[in-house]
Design a protein around this motif. Structure first.
Motif, mmCIF file in Angstrom:
data_model
loop_
_atom_site.group_PDB
_atom_site.id
_atom_site.type_symbol
_atom_site.label_atom_id
_atom_site.label_comp_id
_atom_site.label_asym_id
_atom_site.label_seq_id
_atom_site.Cartn_x
_atom_site.Cartn_y
_atom_site.Cartn_z
ATOM 1 N N GLY A 1 0.795 -1.224 0.000
ATOM 2 C CA GLY A 1 0.000 0.000 0.000
ATOM 3 C C GLY A 1 0.827 1.274 0.000
ATOM 4 O O GLY A 1 0.312 2.345 0.292
ATOM 5 N N ASN A 2 2.114 1.175 -0.321
ATOM 6 C CA ASN A 2 2.992 2.334 -0.331
ATOM 7 C C ASN A 2 3.952 2.193 -1.510
ATOM 8 O O ASN A 2 4.728 1.232 -1.575
ATOM 9 C CB ASN A 2 3.773 2.395 0.987
ATOM 10 C CG ASN A 2 4.639 3.623 1.103
ATOM 11 O OD1 ASN A 2 5.067 4.197 0.109
ATOM 12 N ND2 ASN A 2 4.906 4.023 2.329
ATOM 13 N N TYR A 3 3.901 3.152 -2.458
ATOM 14 C CA TYR A 3 4.753 3.055 -3.642
ATOM 15 C C TYR A 3 6.234 3.207 -3.299
ATOM 16 O O TYR A 3 7.082 2.605 -3.967
ATOM 17 C CB TYR A 3 4.356 4.087 -4.701
ATOM 18 C CG TYR A 3 3.265 3.619 -5.621
ATOM 19 C CD1 TYR A 3 3.471 2.555 -6.477
ATOM 20 C CD2 TYR A 3 2.025 4.240 -5.640
ATOM 21 C CE1 TYR A 3 2.472 2.107 -7.323
ATOM 22 C CE2 TYR A 3 1.021 3.809 -6.478
ATOM 23 C CZ TYR A 3 1.251 2.750 -7.327
ATOM 24 O OH TYR A 3 0.269 2.305 -8.156
ATOM 25 N N GLY A 4 6.574 3.983 -2.303
ATOM 26 C CA GLY A 4 7.976 4.142 -1.921
ATOM 27 C C GLY A 4 8.598 2.824 -1.495
ATOM 28 O O GLY A 4 9.686 2.449 -1.953
ATOM 29 N N ILE A 5 7.914 2.107 -0.626
ATOM 30 C CA ILE A 5 8.420 0.817 -0.164
ATOM 31 C C ILE A 5 8.364 -0.205 -1.291
ATOM 32 O O ILE A 5 9.256 -1.055 -1.415
ATOM 33 C CB ILE A 5 7.633 0.347 1.073
ATOM 34 C CG1 ILE A 5 7.896 1.315 2.227
ATOM 35 C CG2 ILE A 5 8.012 -1.071 1.468
ATOM 36 C CD1 ILE A 5 7.079 1.061 3.463
ATOM 37 N N ALA A 6 7.346 -0.109 -2.156
ATOM 38 C CA ALA A 6 7.247 -1.020 -3.297
ATOM 39 C C ALA A 6 8.434 -0.839 -4.239
ATOM 40 O O ALA A 6 8.988 -1.817 -4.752
ATOM 41 C CB ALA A 6 5.932 -0.793 -4.041
ATOM 42 N N ILE A 7 8.873 0.402 -4.451
ATOM 43 C CA ILE A 7 10.035 0.670 -5.304
ATOM 44 C C ILE A 7 11.299 0.109 -4.654
ATOM 45 O O ILE A 7 12.143 -0.489 -5.338
ATOM 46 C CB ILE A 7 10.167 2.183 -5.574
ATOM 47 C CG1 ILE A 7 9.039 2.647 -6.487
ATOM 48 C CG2 ILE A 7 11.521 2.513 -6.187
ATOM 49 C CD1 ILE A 7 8.933 4.148 -6.628
ATOM 50 N N ILE A 8 11.431 0.275 -3.347
ATOM 51 C CA ILE A 8 12.593 -0.269 -2.647
ATOM 52 C C ILE A 8 12.623 -1.790 -2.759
ATOM 53 O O ILE A 8 13.675 -2.388 -3.021
ATOM 54 C CB ILE A 8 12.600 0.198 -1.177
ATOM 55 C CG1 ILE A 8 12.862 1.698 -1.111
ATOM 56 C CG2 ILE A 8 13.633 -0.576 -0.355
ATOM 57 C CD1 ILE A 8 12.648 2.304 0.254
ATOM 58 N N LEU A 9 11.485 -2.439 -2.576
ATOM 59 C CA LEU A 9 11.424 -3.899 -2.693
ATOM 60 C C LEU A 9 11.757 -4.359 -4.108
ATOM 61 O O LEU A 9 12.475 -5.352 -4.289
ATOM 62 C CB LEU A 9 10.040 -4.414 -2.282
ATOM 63 C CG LEU A 9 9.732 -4.381 -0.800
ATOM 64 C CD1 LEU A 9 8.288 -4.812 -0.551
ATOM 65 C CD2 LEU A 9 10.676 -5.283 -0.039
ATOM 66 N N LEU A 10 11.245 -3.663 -5.109
ATOM 67 C CA LEU A 10 11.543 -4.014 -6.499
ATOM 68 C C LEU A 10 13.035 -3.851 -6.778
ATOM 69 O O LEU A 10 13.653 -4.703 -7.425
ATOM 70 C CB LEU A 10 10.718 -3.148 -7.454
ATOM 71 C CG LEU A 10 10.887 -3.432 -8.945
ATOM 72 C CD1 LEU A 10 10.440 -4.841 -9.278
ATOM 73 C CD2 LEU A 10 10.107 -2.428 -9.763
ATOM 74 N N THR A 11 13.631 -2.792 -6.262
ATOM 75 C CA THR A 11 15.066 -2.564 -6.440
ATOM 76 C C THR A 11 15.870 -3.670 -5.775
ATOM 77 O O THR A 11 16.838 -4.185 -6.354
ATOM 78 C CB THR A 11 15.456 -1.195 -5.851
ATOM 79 O OG1 THR A 11 14.660 -0.179 -6.463
ATOM 80 C CG2 THR A 11 16.920 -0.906 -6.077
ATOM 81 N N MET A 12 15.477 -4.059 -4.563
ATOM 82 C CA MET A 12 16.182 -5.132 -3.870
ATOM 83 C C MET A 12 16.048 -6.455 -4.617
ATOM 84 O O MET A 12 17.010 -7.232 -4.688
ATOM 85 C CB MET A 12 15.650 -5.262 -2.442
ATOM 86 C CG MET A 12 16.064 -4.110 -1.549
ATOM 87 S SD MET A 12 15.286 -4.094 0.083
ATOM 88 C CE MET A 12 15.609 -5.710 0.702
ATOM 89 N N LEU A 13 14.894 -6.712 -5.184
ATOM 90 C CA LEU A 13 14.677 -7.934 -5.955
ATOM 91 C C LEU A 13 15.573 -7.965 -7.192
ATOM 92 O O LEU A 13 16.202 -8.989 -7.494
ATOM 93 C CB LEU A 13 13.203 -8.051 -6.357
ATOM 94 C CG LEU A 13 12.823 -9.306 -7.118
ATOM 95 C CD1 LEU A 13 12.839 -10.512 -6.172
ATOM 96 C CD2 LEU A 13 11.450 -9.152 -7.728
ATOM 97 N N ILE A 14 15.673 -6.843 -7.886
ATOM 98 C CA ILE A 14 16.519 -6.766 -9.082
ATOM 99 C C ILE A 14 17.988 -6.908 -8.702
ATOM 100 O O ILE A 14 18.746 -7.634 -9.359
ATOM 101 C CB ILE A 14 16.259 -5.452 -9.842
ATOM 102 C CG1 ILE A 14 14.847 -5.463 -10.425
ATOM 103 C CG2 ILE A 14 17.289 -5.237 -10.945
ATOM 104 C CD1 ILE A 14 14.393 -4.136 -10.948
#
Length: 119
Positions: free
Chosen positions: A69-82
């Motif tokens: 529910g938070n785009y900031g944390i979603a971007i961080i998670l996507l970056t960590m996954l990549i």
């Protein structure tokens, strides 16, 4: 706004009237919404050459957003996954660079011309 007409140009007499009907969409450029609306509106989002990479990453970003529910944390998670996916490749490259440094001879400036400022 971009308008595409599917008919020929209409020439009206000075006193004539004509009625035109349009379907207009005013809303967010969110891929899931555009697919629901139909009329190939999902093609309004142009990812360019990166279409093959961008669509799965957008799906993952929206998945993380739906989960958190938070785009900031979603971007961080996507970056960590990549970063995690590319970690083995990065480590192999770093190891290769370390090995190349061991093989590389010392530069001439550190040797016999140490006190000579012209060299």
């Amino acid at each position: 706004m971009r308008t595409v007409l599917g008919e020929e140009a209409v020439v009206l007499d000075p006193a004539a009237t004509r009625e035109f009907k349009y379907n207009v969409y005013f809303g967010p450029k969110k891929l899931s919404i555009l697919k629901q609306v139909g009329h190939d509106l999902s093609k309004a989002i142009n990812f360019g050459w990166f279409d093959v990479l961008a669509k799965p990453m957008l799906w993952l970003l929206n998945f993380f957003y739906g989960f958190i529910g938070n785009y900031g944390i979603a971007i961080i998670l996507l970056t960590m996954l990549i970063k995690g996916a590319f970690w083995p490749i990065t480590q192999k490259g770093m190891k290769s660079m370390k090995n190349m440094q061991k093989l590389q001879p010392r530069s001439p400036s550190s040797g016999k011309h140490k006190g000579d400022p012209r060299r």
